[in-house]
Design a protein around this motif. Structure first.
Motif, PDB file in Angstrom:
ATOM      1  N   PRO A 131       1.067  -0.590   0.147  1.00 43.68           N
ATOM      2  CA  PRO A 131       0.211  -0.004   0.009  1.00 43.68           C
ATOM      3  C   PRO A 131       0.932   1.303  -0.163  1.00 43.68           C
ATOM      4  O   PRO A 131       2.166   1.745   0.587  1.00 43.68           O
ATOM      5  CB  PRO A 131      -1.054  -0.058   0.972  1.00 43.68           C
ATOM      6  CG  PRO A 131       0.224  -1.084   2.222  1.00 43.68           C
ATOM      7  CD  PRO A 131       0.520  -1.683   1.746  1.00 43.68           C
ATOM      8  N   ALA A 135      -2.179   4.901   2.318  1.00 45.17           N
ATOM      9  CA  ALA A 135      -3.338   3.304   3.042  1.00 45.17           C
ATOM     10  C   ALA A 135      -2.365   2.656   4.095  1.00 45.17           C
ATOM     11  O   ALA A 135      -3.944   2.609   4.717  1.00 45.17           O
ATOM     12  CB  ALA A 135      -2.953   2.621   2.090  1.00 45.17           C
ATOM     13  N   SER A 390       1.653  -8.045   1.671  1.00 44.70           N
ATOM     14  CA  SER A 390       0.699  -7.464   1.802  1.00 44.70           C
ATOM     15  C   SER A 390      -0.944  -7.297   1.707  1.00 44.70           C
ATOM     16  O   SER A 390      -0.864  -6.115   1.625  1.00 44.70           O
ATOM     17  CB  SER A 390       1.340  -7.284   0.020  1.00 44.70           C
ATOM     18  OG  SER A 390       0.243  -6.269  -0.579  1.00 44.70           O
ATOM     19  N   SER A 393      -1.923  -6.176   4.723  1.00 43.20           N
ATOM     20  CA  SER A 393      -1.557  -4.497   5.284  1.00 43.20           C
ATOM     21  C   SER A 393      -2.727  -4.144   4.690  1.00 43.20           C
ATOM     22  O   SER A 393      -2.965  -3.153   4.908  1.00 43.20           O
ATOM     23  CB  SER A 393      -0.506  -3.703   4.652  1.00 43.20           C
ATOM     24  OG  SER A 393      -0.456  -4.302   2.675  1.00 43.20           O
ATOM     25  N   TYR A 394      -3.232  -4.192   3.336  1.00 41.63           N
ATOM     26  CA  TYR A 394      -4.184  -3.199   3.005  1.00 41.63           C
ATOM     27  C   TYR A 394      -5.653  -3.755   3.799  1.00 41.63           C
ATOM     28  O   TYR A 394      -6.488  -2.934   3.416  1.00 41.63           O
ATOM     29  CB  TYR A 394      -3.819  -4.674   1.455  1.00 41.63           C
ATOM     30  CG  TYR A 394      -3.990  -3.460   0.782  1.00 41.63           C
ATOM     31  CD1 TYR A 394      -4.075  -1.947   0.297  1.00 41.63           C
ATOM     32  CD2 TYR A 394      -2.385  -4.248  -0.465  1.00 41.63           C
ATOM     33  CE1 TYR A 394      -3.306  -1.635  -1.087  1.00 41.63           C
ATOM     34  CE2 TYR A 394      -1.418  -3.749  -1.611  1.00 41.63           C
ATOM     35  CZ  TYR A 394      -2.176  -2.076  -1.480  1.00 41.63           C
ATOM     36  OH  TYR A 394      -0.916  -1.924  -2.761  1.00 41.63           O
ATOM     37  N   GLU A 395      -6.006  -5.153   4.539  1.00 42.22           N
ATOM     38  CA  GLU A 395      -6.586  -5.366   5.267  1.00 42.22           C
ATOM     39  C   GLU A 395      -6.800  -4.175   6.237  1.00 42.22           C
ATOM     40  O   GLU A 395      -7.715  -4.251   6.546  1.00 42.22           O
ATOM     41  CB  GLU A 395      -6.621  -6.435   5.822  1.00 42.22           C
ATOM     42  CG  GLU A 395      -6.847  -7.406   4.965  1.00 42.22           C
ATOM     43  CD  GLU A 395      -6.972  -9.163   5.114  1.00 42.22           C
ATOM     44  OE1 GLU A 395      -6.968 -10.284   4.400  1.00 42.22           O
ATOM     45  OE2 GLU A 395      -6.595  -9.232   5.970  1.00 42.22           O
ATOM     46  N   THR A 398      -8.143  -0.809   4.806  1.00 43.03           N
ATOM     47  CA  THR A 398      -9.755  -0.263   4.221  1.00 43.03           C
ATOM     48  C   THR A 398     -10.135   0.084   5.508  1.00 43.03           C
ATOM     49  O   THR A 398     -10.032   0.013   7.195  1.00 43.03           O
ATOM     50  CB  THR A 398     -10.292  -1.693   4.570  1.00 43.03           C
ATOM     51  OG1 THR A 398      -8.840  -2.388   3.376  1.00 43.03           O
ATOM     52  CG2 THR A 398     -11.323  -1.733   3.796  1.00 43.03           C
ATOM     53  N   CYS A 540     -10.442   2.118   0.247  1.00 42.19           N
ATOM     54  CA  CYS A 540      -9.478   1.328   0.338  1.00 42.19           C
ATOM     55  C   CYS A 540      -8.006   2.574  -0.283  1.00 42.19           C
ATOM     56  O   CYS A 540      -6.960   1.344  -0.254  1.00 42.19           O
ATOM     57  CB  CYS A 540      -9.649   0.090  -0.450  1.00 42.19           C
ATOM     58  SG  CYS A 540     -10.307  -0.182  -1.973  1.00 42.19           S
ATOM     59  N   GLU A 542      -6.288   2.767  -2.635  1.00 45.84           N
ATOM     60  CA  GLU A 542      -6.223   2.135  -3.930  1.00 45.84           C
ATOM     61  C   GLU A 542      -7.231   1.539  -4.716  1.00 45.84           C
ATOM     62  O   GLU A 542      -8.357   0.423  -4.087  1.00 45.84           O
ATOM     63  CB  GLU A 542      -4.808   1.812  -3.918  1.00 45.84           C
ATOM     64  CG  GLU A 542      -3.750   2.815  -3.528  1.00 45.84           C
ATOM     65  CD  GLU A 542      -2.885   1.974  -2.941  1.00 45.84           C
ATOM     66  OE1 GLU A 542      -2.354   0.709  -2.918  1.00 45.84           O
ATOM     67  OE2 GLU A 542      -1.753   1.986  -2.142  1.00 45.84           O
ATOM     68  N   GLU A 546      -5.365  -6.046  -4.444  1.00 44.46           N
ATOM     69  CA  GLU A 546      -4.559  -6.074  -3.352  1.00 44.46           C
ATOM     70  C   GLU A 546      -6.007  -5.186  -2.623  1.00 44.46           C
ATOM     71  O   GLU A 546      -6.566  -5.515  -1.532  1.00 44.46           O
ATOM     72  CB  GLU A 546      -3.897  -6.045  -2.221  1.00 44.46           C
ATOM     73  CG  GLU A 546      -2.405  -6.991  -2.544  1.00 44.46           C
ATOM     74  CD  GLU A 546      -2.425  -6.541  -3.985  1.00 44.46           C
ATOM     75  OE1 GLU A 546      -1.271  -7.743  -4.683  1.00 44.46           O
ATOM     76  OE2 GLU A 546      -2.383  -5.596  -4.823  1.00 44.46           O
ATOM     77  N   ALA A 547      -5.940  -4.105  -2.673  1.00 47.29           N
ATOM     78  CA  ALA A 547      -6.781  -3.122  -1.655  1.00 47.29           C
ATOM     79  C   ALA A 547      -9.040  -3.839  -1.893  1.00 47.29           C
ATOM     80  O   ALA A 547      -9.100  -3.168  -1.327  1.00 47.29           O
ATOM     81  CB  ALA A 547      -7.044  -1.950  -2.157  1.00 47.29           C
ATOM     82  N   SER A 550      -9.665  -6.486  -0.748  1.00 47.94           N
ATOM     83  CA  SER A 550      -9.846  -6.575   1.410  1.00 47.94           C
ATOM     84  C   SER A 550     -10.708  -5.459   0.878  1.00 47.94           C
ATOM     85  O   SER A 550     -11.574  -6.100   2.445  1.00 47.94           O
ATOM     86  CB  SER A 550      -8.211  -5.388   1.458  1.00 47.94           C
ATOM     87  OG  SER A 550      -7.206  -6.077   1.437  1.00 47.94           O
TER      88      SER A 550
END
Length: 914
Positions: A131, A135, A390, A393-395, A398, A540, A542, A546-547, A550
């Protein structure tokens, strides 16, 4: 007229207006003459110039510039990074060319890697997709950010990159083309929290860090730049902290250095010299970028050479010259002439080169850049290892900005209520361009549609353009049971049309009735004024895969949203968003006089539900009040004087020759959990230990002093998960505390001592005559156990020799020697260990303890340990004690055979390297 007085090192920078009459060392300079060796000028200037490599095909041009013009650095651009193996080879060839050409130090190989969607490296195929700044500014864990920055740095170094032009420290957009998703947010404290973690990670991997973009002061009403409030203005706070912490370099905003030298009196009155060097006392590298933005800042049409001269005269140490190859060489020739004529002074060049030299010597070695050591993990293996980090971290990033109807999460029962039978989700997404050059044109929001569909929901996905909703969209909406509308403002030149389309949809929904969820797959900055008119908004930040996945996990309740909107100051007052969810907690150091009794109140509130964990203020004082090897942190309730909402206790302890850290205790008032208090304390404590160069590893739990040796098994699952999300690994084995009443205790085997005596094993307590032998025994067998030997050594300080119960046996040379030892203690004695293990005193006044039980390796498995524990219990009985507490046992079988029962069970936690 130039003075011939030699340059004086005692005046490293300009200190005031020339009108004061003071002589300025930097101006006391003899210009180069035409007769002097121009190669020397070429070498001095080249060291301070960085040129971009746009494509792999331009590598030969860059090599020529390194060999002929002695360029000091190369900036890798997005188009130049197509294949990691090729880039690594090209970089090594460039370094080899530099060494053969006589460069005194290796080249800076730079990249502008901020992570996020539009970073030059890291798209999930070439480098891990992590992210971006906004983020990570949204999630509360600096420790996860440290792990991200470290993982990203290791991947960059696998390409032989040694310098990163990141992170960005700005809290305001500096120009209308700036993307707010590249910033950590608008809170200076949060920006520095994120920056500090990244800089620590870069240092730990030996990666040079260049922060950016130092902004120029604002103009006052008279048109004059206002520098009076530079020490207190919030937008400079992250830069001030970075300077104080010795950041390697800073990239300057063009308006800082691109002014005409006529207006800066030949550089005497320039902002880099007056503001950064003099006022902020920063002596790192100052870098300017000669490109279109700096041309605009110059105020009129000037050549790249003229801009470069301005930069060097006004105080830049290095310049990134982003020009056509022919223009770069022309610019260099103009600089040479300026040096020869004295417009650029020799002293200023030497000062700049000295700053560059210091950084290069700290990080770069010829043998490592020309022939790098083999790496254990290649880029593909690093990417496989980093994939879980990865997604995690995106989770964490959010953010549920608003959920006025409590629609989220859409759990299975909730879905049945909202979607009814065979319900349909209409997914409306903005048309987005590819994120990387040459990337196959695939709608990135297809990942979101698939993520919804795999959860058993039919999805009708329809992109929309700046023309808004068309008849096709309207027909889909009529059949919708739920609508998900995605905004990606950063990608659309006419982004206002996305907001207008969303407004139109919100009005239609009043008639259509299905719930509307708005997802901002970008910076929500421009969306914030619309928040009061929406019911459910998720960000999110992005539109990477992954974003988006999530965001789906959060919407459907598989991941608990923990992100905090990092743009709090822009949030409308009537947004309907709970302000508490945006709280950034201030962390203070713990003080006994002020905080002890409030800490005892907090302990009771957090752990009072377990009678085995009953600690009063006196016992807490013994544990917490330890100047020298302890540092604790608290968060206080700003609405109640003296009330503590959270406490984190840390210790340092020697383990052999190393120093290890312990996060011994972290507790948060149950009424204030899930509001960021624990994260703020955790990050502050871990950052403190990481900043100590002597600390090699950190444990969760502690050894001496001790609250818990690990995470108590009785803690709720969600609390254990909280620590897991912050990078702590729970191992499969357990640690036990044990206890039994010994008033009427007898050895279960009546002849235990007789049997051991026949083997030549006897028992007794220590005395001064054998103390030195005891320490030699402990040093030999247990010096790697943190705090263990120190507890035996401390017996001499308090004259408590008899607190060591010893086992004697015949060793191979036929002599009788110490073959095992155990410590006994009680609150009534002076042994220091009684103040470091609190539970015997908490159980009762006449309860003793047994600790540090160990045998020599050749006597293990022969019943010696069993007999030693029996001897220790008898010693405690002889002192009139009625209970025996055994701490930190990984094998409870021996103790259970002696009648002990489990008093505490703890998850063993893996040590973490810092």
């Amino acid at each position: 007229m130039m003075s011939n007085t030699p340059y004086k090192n005692s005046h490293p920078y300009y200190e005031g207006p020339e009108s004061t009459g003071q002589k300025r060392a930097w101006s006391q300079d003899t210009p180069y003459s035409r007769e002097e060796n121009r190669d020397l000028v070429r070498r001095q200037v080249g060291k301070l110039v960085i040129i971009p490599m746009d494509t792999p095909e331009s590598a030969q041009y860059v090599t020529d510039m390194v060999e002929r013009y002695h360029i000091g650095g190369v900036l890798l651009c997005r188009r130049s990074i197509r294949h990691s193996v090729e880039i690594s080879r090209i970089v090594r060839d460039l370094q080899s060319a530099a060494r053969k050409a006589g460069h005194t130090h290796p080249l800076f190989i730079m990249i502008e890697q901020e992570n996020g969607m539009f970073a030059p490296f890291g798209n999930g195929h070439l480098g891990t997709q992590f992210p971006g700044a906004l983020a990570v500014g949204a999630f509360r864990s600096s420790e996860i950010l440290y792990d991200i920055a470290r993982a990203s740095a290791q991947e960059l170094q696998s390409l032989s990159v040694n310098t990163n032009l990141a992170p960005m420290l700005n809290i305001e957009e500096q120009n209308p083309e700036g993307l707010s998703s590249r910033m950590f947010g608008d809170d200076p404290a949060n920006v520095w929290r994120c920056t500090s973690a990244i800089l620590d990670a870069h240092r730990s991997t030996n990666l040079v860090s260049i922060v950016k973009h130092f902004p120029a002061p604002r103009q006052g009403s008279s048109g004059i730049l206002d520098t009076r409030n530079i020490a207190t203005e919030p937008r400079y706070a992250p830069f001030r902290k970075a300077f104080e912490n010795g950041v390697d370099g800073v990239l300057l905003e063009p308006t800082m250095w691109a002014a005409s030298t006529d207006t800066t009196f030949g550089g005497k009155d320039s902002l880099p010299r007056n503001l950064i060097r003099k006022h902020l006392r920063y002596e790192g590298i100052l870098i300017g970028s000669v490109d279109r933005m700096s041309e605009n800042a110059a105020g009129r049409c000037v050549t790249g050479g003229q801009l470069s001269i301005r930069g060097l005269v006004n105080g830049c140490d290095m310049l990134i010259v982003c020009e056509h190859p022919h223009d770069v060489t022309d610019a260099l020739e103009e600089i040479y002439t300026a040096v020869e004529t004295g417009n650029i002074t020799r002293a200023s060049l030497e000062q700049s080169w000295e700053r560059v030299r210091r950084v290069k010597e700290r990080y770069l070695r010829w043998e490592e850049v020309v022939d790098p050591p083999p790496i254990h993990l290649t880029l593909p293996s690093l990417m496989r290892r980093n994939r879980e980090l990865s997604f995690r971290s995106y989770e964490m990033a959010t953010t549920v900005i608003k959920d006025a109807r409590n629609l989220l999460p859409l759990t299975k029962p909730q879905r049945q209520s909202v979607l009814r039978q065979s319900g349909t989700c209409v997914l409306l997404t903005a048309v987005a361009p590819p994120r990387f050059p040459g990337q196959v044109s695939v709608d990135p929001f297809e990942y979101l549609g698939r993520a919804i569909n795999v959860r058993g929901i039919a999805v009708s996905h329809a992109p929309y353009t700046h023309e808004g909703l068309q008849e096709t969209h309207t027909s889909l909406l009529k059949k919708a049971n739920i609508i998900i509308f995605v905004v990606s403002l950063d990608t659309d030149p006419e982004y206002r049309s996305q907001i207008e389309t969303m407004r139109s949809l919100a009005r239609q929904r009043l008639v259509l009735e299905p719930p509307l969820i708005v997802i901002t797959a970008c910076s929500p900055r421009d969306m914030l004024p619309e928040i009061p008119f929406l019911e459910t908004v998720v960000s999110c930040y992005e539109y990477s895969r992954e974003a988006l996945e999530s965001a789906a996990s959060v919407i459907f309740g598989e991941v608990k949203p923990t992100g905090v909107l990092p743009l709090r100051k822009l949030l409308p007052l009537n947004s309907g968003v709970p302000i508490d969810s945006f709280q950034r907690w201030e962390v203070h150091e713990w003080e006994k006089r002020r905080d002890l009794y409030a800490s005892a109140d907090l302990w009771k509130k957090c752990f009072g539900w377990n009678p085995n964990w009953n600690l009063n203020s006196s016992i807490l004082s013994d544990l917490l009040d330890r100047p020298g090897n302890a540092k604790h942190y608290v968060v206080k309730d700003p609405r109640s004087h003296g009330k503590i909402l959270g406490l984190c206790a840390t210790y340092t302890i020697h383990a052999g020759k190393n120093l290890v850290g312990s996060m011994a205790l972290l507790m948060v008032d149950p009424d204030f959990r899930n509001s960021g208090i624990g994260t703020a304390l955790h990050d502050e404590a871990f950052q403190f230990m990481r900043a100590n160069p002597e600390i090699d590893s950190v444990q969760l739990g502690s050894i001496f002093p001790r609250f818990f040796p690990g995470l108590p098994e009785l803690l709720p699952k969600e609390q254990k998960e909280w620590f897991k999300r912050r990078g702590w690994k729970i191992e499969d084995n357990f640690i036990f505390d044990l206890y039994q009443n010994i008033t009427n205790w007898r050895p279960p085997q009546q002849d235990v001592f007789a049997d051991l005596s026949r083997q030549g094993i006897t028992f007794g307590v220590c005395n001064p005559g054998v103390f030195d032998s005891l320490i030699q025994f402990e040093d030999k067998h247990f010096s790697s156990y943190p705090g263990w030997v120190e507890k035996y050594r401390a017996l001499k300080d308090t004259n408590d020799y008899a607190d060591a119960v010893l086992a004697f046996g015949v060793v191979p040379d036929g002599q009788s020697a110490i073959v095992g030892a155990a410590l006994v203690f009680s609150g009534a004695g002076s042994n220091k260990i009684s103040k470091e293990v609190p539970w015997p005193k908490a159980i009762g006044d006449r309860v003793g303890g047994l600790a540090c039980v160990g045998m020599g390796p050749e006597f293990r498995g022969r019943g010696v340990g069993f007999g030693l524990v029996c001897a220790a219990i008898i010693e405690l009985q002889s002192r009139g004690l009625t209970g025996c507490f055994v701490d930190w046992s990984t094998d409870r079988q021996v103790y259970e055979e002696l009648g002990f029962e489990t008093h505490g069970k703890y998850h063993n936690m893996a040590w973490r390297k810092v």
